[in-house]
Design an enzyme around this catalytic site. Structure first.
Site, PDB file in Angstrom:
ATOM      1  N   ASP A  88       0.852  -1.198   0.000  1.00  0.00           N
ATOM      2  CA  ASP A  88       0.000   0.000   0.000  1.00  0.00           C
ATOM      3  C   ASP A  88       0.885   1.243   0.000  1.00  0.00           C
ATOM      4  O   ASP A  88       1.885   1.301   0.710  1.00  0.00           O
ATOM      5  CB  ASP A  88      -0.927  -0.012   1.224  1.00  0.00           C
ATOM      6  CG  ASP A  88      -2.137   0.881   1.043  1.00  0.00           C
ATOM      7  OD1 ASP A  88      -3.276   0.363   1.006  1.00  0.00           O
ATOM      8  OD2 ASP A  88      -1.953   2.119   0.922  1.00  0.00           O
ATOM      9  N   THR A 100     -15.575  -2.821 -10.208  1.00  0.00           N
ATOM     10  CA  THR A 100     -16.779  -2.228  -9.631  1.00  0.00           C
ATOM     11  C   THR A 100     -17.955  -2.314 -10.607  1.00  0.00           C
ATOM     12  O   THR A 100     -17.741  -2.324 -11.829  1.00  0.00           O
ATOM     13  CB  THR A 100     -16.515  -0.739  -9.288  1.00  0.00           C
ATOM     14  OG1 THR A 100     -17.743  -0.067  -9.096  1.00  0.00           O
ATOM     15  CG2 THR A 100     -15.769  -0.018 -10.411  1.00  0.00           C
ATOM     16  N   ASP A 101     -19.172  -2.315 -10.060  1.00  0.00           N
ATOM     17  CA  ASP A 101     -20.357  -2.300 -10.931  1.00  0.00           C
ATOM     18  C   ASP A 101     -20.480  -0.975 -11.684  1.00  0.00           C
ATOM     19  O   ASP A 101     -21.238  -0.871 -12.642  1.00  0.00           O
ATOM     20  CB  ASP A 101     -21.640  -2.584 -10.127  1.00  0.00           C
ATOM     21  CG  ASP A 101     -21.930  -1.560  -9.042  1.00  0.00           C
ATOM     22  OD1 ASP A 101     -21.098  -0.659  -8.806  1.00  0.00           O
ATOM     23  OD2 ASP A 101     -23.018  -1.660  -8.414  1.00  0.00           O
ATOM     24  N   GLU A 102     -19.698   0.043 -11.242  1.00  0.00           N
ATOM     25  CA  GLU A 102     -19.820   1.354 -11.892  1.00  0.00           C
ATOM     26  C   GLU A 102     -19.323   1.334 -13.338  1.00  0.00           C
ATOM     27  O   GLU A 102     -19.611   2.247 -14.099  1.00  0.00           O
ATOM     28  CB  GLU A 102     -19.091   2.427 -11.066  1.00  0.00           C
ATOM     29  CG  GLU A 102     -19.693   2.522  -9.679  1.00  0.00           C
ATOM     30  CD  GLU A 102     -19.255   3.738  -8.863  1.00  0.00           C
ATOM     31  OE1 GLU A 102     -18.917   4.777  -9.440  1.00  0.00           O
ATOM     32  OE2 GLU A 102     -19.270   3.628  -7.622  1.00  0.00           O
ATOM     33  N   TYR A 112     -13.626   8.234 -12.484  1.00  0.00           N
ATOM     34  CA  TYR A 112     -13.337   7.053 -11.667  1.00  0.00           C
ATOM     35  C   TYR A 112     -13.761   5.777 -12.395  1.00  0.00           C
ATOM     36  O   TYR A 112     -12.954   4.864 -12.609  1.00  0.00           O
ATOM     37  CB  TYR A 112     -14.049   7.137 -10.306  1.00  0.00           C
ATOM     38  CG  TYR A 112     -14.148   5.800  -9.590  1.00  0.00           C
ATOM     39  CD1 TYR A 112     -13.008   5.171  -9.098  1.00  0.00           C
ATOM     40  CD2 TYR A 112     -15.375   5.155  -9.424  1.00  0.00           C
ATOM     41  CE1 TYR A 112     -13.091   3.928  -8.460  1.00  0.00           C
ATOM     42  CE2 TYR A 112     -15.466   3.919  -8.795  1.00  0.00           C
ATOM     43  CZ  TYR A 112     -14.321   3.307  -8.315  1.00  0.00           C
ATOM     44  OH  TYR A 112     -14.413   2.081  -7.701  1.00  0.00           O
ATOM     45  N   LYS A 164     -11.526   2.606 -13.985  1.00  0.00           N
ATOM     46  CA  LYS A 164     -11.703   1.205 -13.587  1.00  0.00           C
ATOM     47  C   LYS A 164     -12.044   0.348 -14.820  1.00  0.00           C
ATOM     48  O   LYS A 164     -11.579  -0.784 -14.949  1.00  0.00           O
ATOM     49  CB  LYS A 164     -12.811   1.068 -12.534  1.00  0.00           C
ATOM     50  CG  LYS A 164     -12.493   1.696 -11.192  1.00  0.00           C
ATOM     51  CD  LYS A 164     -11.328   1.036 -10.457  1.00  0.00           C
ATOM     52  CE  LYS A 164     -11.636  -0.360  -9.973  1.00  0.00           C
ATOM     53  NZ  LYS A 164     -10.506  -0.910  -9.160  1.00  0.00           N
TER      54      LYS A 164
HETATM   55  P1  NAD Z   1     -10.056   2.889  -0.434  1.00  0.00           P
HETATM   56  O1  NAD Z   1      -9.922   4.235  -1.086  1.00  0.00           O
HETATM   57  O2  NAD Z   1     -10.625   2.799   0.936  1.00  0.00           O
HETATM   58  O3  NAD Z   1      -8.602   2.193  -0.369  1.00  0.00           O
HETATM   59  C1  NAD Z   1      -7.696   2.239  -1.419  1.00  0.00           C
HETATM   60  C2  NAD Z   1      -6.326   1.809  -0.887  1.00  0.00           C
HETATM   61  O4  NAD Z   1      -5.409   1.793  -1.983  1.00  0.00           O
HETATM   62  C3  NAD Z   1      -5.747   2.781   0.164  1.00  0.00           C
HETATM   63  O5  NAD Z   1      -5.200   2.053   1.238  1.00  0.00           O
HETATM   64  C4  NAD Z   1      -4.659   3.518  -0.604  1.00  0.00           C
HETATM   65  O6  NAD Z   1      -3.582   3.949   0.218  1.00  0.00           O
HETATM   66  C5  NAD Z   1      -4.212   2.465  -1.596  1.00  0.00           C
HETATM   67  N1  NAD Z   1      -3.598   3.040  -2.802  1.00  0.00           N
HETATM   68  C6  NAD Z   1      -4.094   4.060  -3.565  1.00  0.00           C
HETATM   69  N2  NAD Z   1      -3.225   4.328  -4.561  1.00  0.00           N
HETATM   70  C7  NAD Z   1      -2.201   3.433  -4.446  1.00  0.00           C
HETATM   71  C8  NAD Z   1      -1.020   3.203  -5.195  1.00  0.00           C
HETATM   72  N3  NAD Z   1      -0.711   3.935  -6.272  1.00  0.00           N
HETATM   73  N4  NAD Z   1      -0.204   2.192  -4.807  1.00  0.00           N
HETATM   74  C9  NAD Z   1      -0.495   1.441  -3.704  1.00  0.00           C
HETATM   75  N5  NAD Z   1      -1.587   1.634  -2.939  1.00  0.00           N
HETATM   76  C10 NAD Z   1      -2.430   2.632  -3.319  1.00  0.00           C
HETATM   77  O7  NAD Z   1     -10.853   2.008  -1.462  1.00  0.00           O
HETATM   78  P2  NAD Z   1     -11.879   0.805  -1.209  1.00  0.00           P
HETATM   79  O8  NAD Z   1     -13.240   1.372  -1.059  1.00  0.00           O
HETATM   80  O9  NAD Z   1     -11.340  -0.100  -0.196  1.00  0.00           O
HETATM   81  O10 NAD Z   1     -11.835   0.095  -2.635  1.00  0.00           O
HETATM   82  C11 NAD Z   1     -10.885  -0.933  -2.909  1.00  0.00           C
HETATM   83  C12 NAD Z   1     -11.097  -1.445  -4.326  1.00  0.00           C
HETATM   84  O11 NAD Z   1     -12.427  -1.948  -4.462  1.00  0.00           O
HETATM   85  C13 NAD Z   1     -10.937  -0.373  -5.406  1.00  0.00           C
HETATM   86  O12 NAD Z   1     -10.259  -0.949  -6.497  1.00  0.00           O
HETATM   87  C14 NAD Z   1     -12.361   0.002  -5.773  1.00  0.00           C
HETATM   88  O13 NAD Z   1     -12.444   0.432  -7.109  1.00  0.00           O
HETATM   89  C15 NAD Z   1     -13.074  -1.324  -5.564  1.00  0.00           C
HETATM   90  N6  NAD Z   1     -14.520  -1.255  -5.209  1.00  0.00           N
HETATM   91  C16 NAD Z   1     -14.922  -0.480  -4.158  1.00  0.00           C
HETATM   92  C17 NAD Z   1     -16.273  -0.484  -3.808  1.00  0.00           C
HETATM   93  C18 NAD Z   1     -16.773   0.314  -2.625  1.00  0.00           C
HETATM   94  O14 NAD Z   1     -17.994   0.348  -2.386  1.00  0.00           O
HETATM   95  N7  NAD Z   1     -15.917   0.941  -1.821  1.00  0.00           N
HETATM   96  C19 NAD Z   1     -17.198  -1.250  -4.523  1.00  0.00           C
HETATM   97  C20 NAD Z   1     -16.731  -2.027  -5.595  1.00  0.00           C
HETATM   98  C21 NAD Z   1     -15.379  -2.025  -5.922  1.00  0.00           C
HETATM   99  P1  TYD Z   2     -20.447   7.264  -2.519  1.00  0.00           P
HETATM  100  O1  TYD Z   2     -20.366   6.707  -1.150  1.00  0.00           O
HETATM  101  O2  TYD Z   2     -19.493   8.353  -2.911  1.00  0.00           O
HETATM  102  O3  TYD Z   2     -20.331   6.010  -3.510  1.00  0.00           O
HETATM  103  P2  TYD Z   2     -20.558   5.929  -5.133  1.00  0.00           P
HETATM  104  O4  TYD Z   2     -20.685   7.289  -5.688  1.00  0.00           O
HETATM  105  O5  TYD Z   2     -19.306   5.271  -5.592  1.00  0.00           O
HETATM  106  O6  TYD Z   2     -21.793   5.115  -5.316  1.00  0.00           O
HETATM  107  O7  TYD Z   2     -21.914   7.810  -2.754  1.00  0.00           O
HETATM  108  C1  TYD Z   2     -23.057   6.966  -2.645  1.00  0.00           C
HETATM  109  C2  TYD Z   2     -24.260   7.773  -3.050  1.00  0.00           C
HETATM  110  O8  TYD Z   2     -24.462   8.817  -2.087  1.00  0.00           O
HETATM  111  C3  TYD Z   2     -24.096   8.487  -4.394  1.00  0.00           C
HETATM  112  O9  TYD Z   2     -25.359   8.472  -5.072  1.00  0.00           O
HETATM  113  C4  TYD Z   2     -23.734   9.915  -4.024  1.00  0.00           C
HETATM  114  C5  TYD Z   2     -24.456  10.123  -2.697  1.00  0.00           C
HETATM  115  N1  TYD Z   2     -23.790  11.049  -1.737  1.00  0.00           N
HETATM  116  C6  TYD Z   2     -24.522  12.088  -1.148  1.00  0.00           C
HETATM  117  O10 TYD Z   2     -25.723  12.272  -1.418  1.00  0.00           O
HETATM  118  N2  TYD Z   2     -23.886  12.918  -0.265  1.00  0.00           N
HETATM  119  C7  TYD Z   2     -22.576  12.769   0.066  1.00  0.00           C
HETATM  120  O11 TYD Z   2     -22.029  13.589   0.866  1.00  0.00           O
HETATM  121  C8  TYD Z   2     -21.829  11.681  -0.526  1.00  0.00           C
HETATM  122  C9  TYD Z   2     -20.382  11.456  -0.199  1.00  0.00           C
HETATM  123  C10 TYD Z   2     -22.491  10.840  -1.418  1.00  0.00           C
END
Ligand code: NAD
Ligand code: TYD
Length: 339
Positions: free
Chosen positions: A33, A125-127, A153, A157
């Protein structure tokens, strides 16, 4: 078995590290990380002394550093979580998303080829499927849904996903990809919807809902996502994409109202603010493939998961208060003042 887990100091990556050390105590887990604003070493405190765990501070874009680590560890499996993950930040500054999410992925795959890893897994991601209309509740994302992204973003991805599939076809790299819906649970960075609303509600601060709050997300408890990835890296078919989601669609406004109710806070804290640019309306995953092929099903119901999550934030105030008292203050000011 040695597994390199990138992004393991972030939200889902850290939960995956905990899951793997528990589920497979004989495996060696090497966490890579960069510790960006989203990575937090204190999250990994409880496993730092585990002899089967190693933490390496490294940027996945650092080709030399990554090569050196692969030479040292000779990993069997690589699971790439490392990414810039926040849509709002990608609208402010897309470039770092392209750097980490696309170039970083190619660096990790080049090392995986050179050192003959048995599986390279890309956490996507589903996005990448874009969004669905609110008035078509019959529509869901399947693995065949065309890629059609909305934000820098999700585009980064999607770019990475295409590269992963290309490395499989061109070089025969044994890859799998998971595309999961929105996660929630412990160690979720407080810039994201659920932890941001919990932190603000506890401080009696306004709860900033974008637009009308009608956008729908399909929420999955983080542990269920980790279990899905564990199944895919062991039993998933090489070259395949697996959607992960739990048929748990909720409008943002309903989530925020639920958080108010659970915390005993008034809904008058809710403030409607200017909508996100390009805001996706609805995400909804069809998880039939991972269910049929790998037997995966979500185990935590949203009603239980959200209670557990809120309790975690109440019990671990120091973790998120340390975050929101630092650099995050400037981010919050920039994004939310005068919005
Ligand atoms: P997060 O932002 O909490 O964590 C990302 C981690 O990656 C951090 O620890 C950061 O320090 C590290 N990082 C960033 N750039 C880096 C680099 N260049 N080299 C090494 N480490 C680096 O993210 P998350 O929510 O835990 O998401 C993790 C993965 O899952 C991502 O690939 C994201 O696209 C995917 N994902 C997230 C969600 C969600 O709901 N959070 C859903 C589907 C997929
Ligand atoms: P987020 O947690 O940023 O995830 P993602 O955009 O990847 O789905 O946001 C979830 C939903 O919540 C999204 O529709 C944007 C909305 N949102 C707010 O309404 N207010 C906020 O302050 C944030 C961070 C998100």
């Amino acid at each position: 078995m040695t597994i390199i887990v990138t992004g393991g100091a972030g939200f889902i990556g850290s939960n995956f590290v905990f899951h793997m050390l528990k589920a497979h105590p004989e495996y060696r887990i090497v966490c890579v990380d960069k510790l960006t604003y989203a990575g937090n070493l204190s999250t990994l405190e409880s496993v730092m002394e585990n002899p089967n765990f190693r933490f390496v501070k490294l940027d996945i874009c650092d080709r030399e550093g990554v090569d050196k680590l692969f030479a040292e560890e000779n990993p069997d499996i690589v699971v790439n979580f490392a990414a810039e993950s926040h849509v709002d930040r990608s609208i402010e500054n897309p470039e770092i998303f392209l750097q980490t999410n696309i170039i970083g992925t190619s660096v990790m795959m080049d090392a995986s080829r050179k050192y003959n890893v048995k599986r390279y897994h890309q956490v996507s991601t589903d996005e990448v499927y874009g969004d669905l209309p609110l008035d078509r509740p019959d529509l869901f994302f399947t693995e065949e849904t065309p890629i059609h992204t909305s934000s820098p973003y999700s585009s980064s991805k999607a770019g990475a996903d295409l590269l992963v599939l290309a490395y499989h076809r061109t070089f025969g790299l044994p890859v799998t990809i998971s595309r999961c819906s929105n996660n929630y649970g412990p160690y979720h960075f407080p810039e994201k919807l659920i932890p941001l609303m919990i932190a603000n509600a506890l401080a009696d601060k306004p709860l900033p809902v974008y637009g009308k709050g009608e956008n729908v997300r399909d929420w999955l408890y983080v542990e269920d996502h980790c279990k899905a990835i564990d199944l895919i890296i062991h039993n998933g078919k090489v070259g395949e994409v697996y959607n992960v989601g739990g048929h748990n669609e909720m409008a943002n406004i309903d989530i925020v109202k639920l958080i108010c109710k659970e915390l005993g806070k008034p809904e008058s804290l809710i403030t409607y603010v200017t909508d996100r640019k390009g805001h996706d309306m609805r995400y909804a995953i069809d998880p039939t493939k991972i269910h049929n092929e790998l037997g995966w099903l979500p185990e935590t119901k949203f009603a239980d998961g959200i209670k557990k999550t809120i309790q975690w934030y109440l019990d671990n105030e120091k973790w998120w208060k340390d975050i929101i008292s630092g650099e995050y203050q400037n981010y919050y000011e920039k994004m939310y003042s005068n919005r």
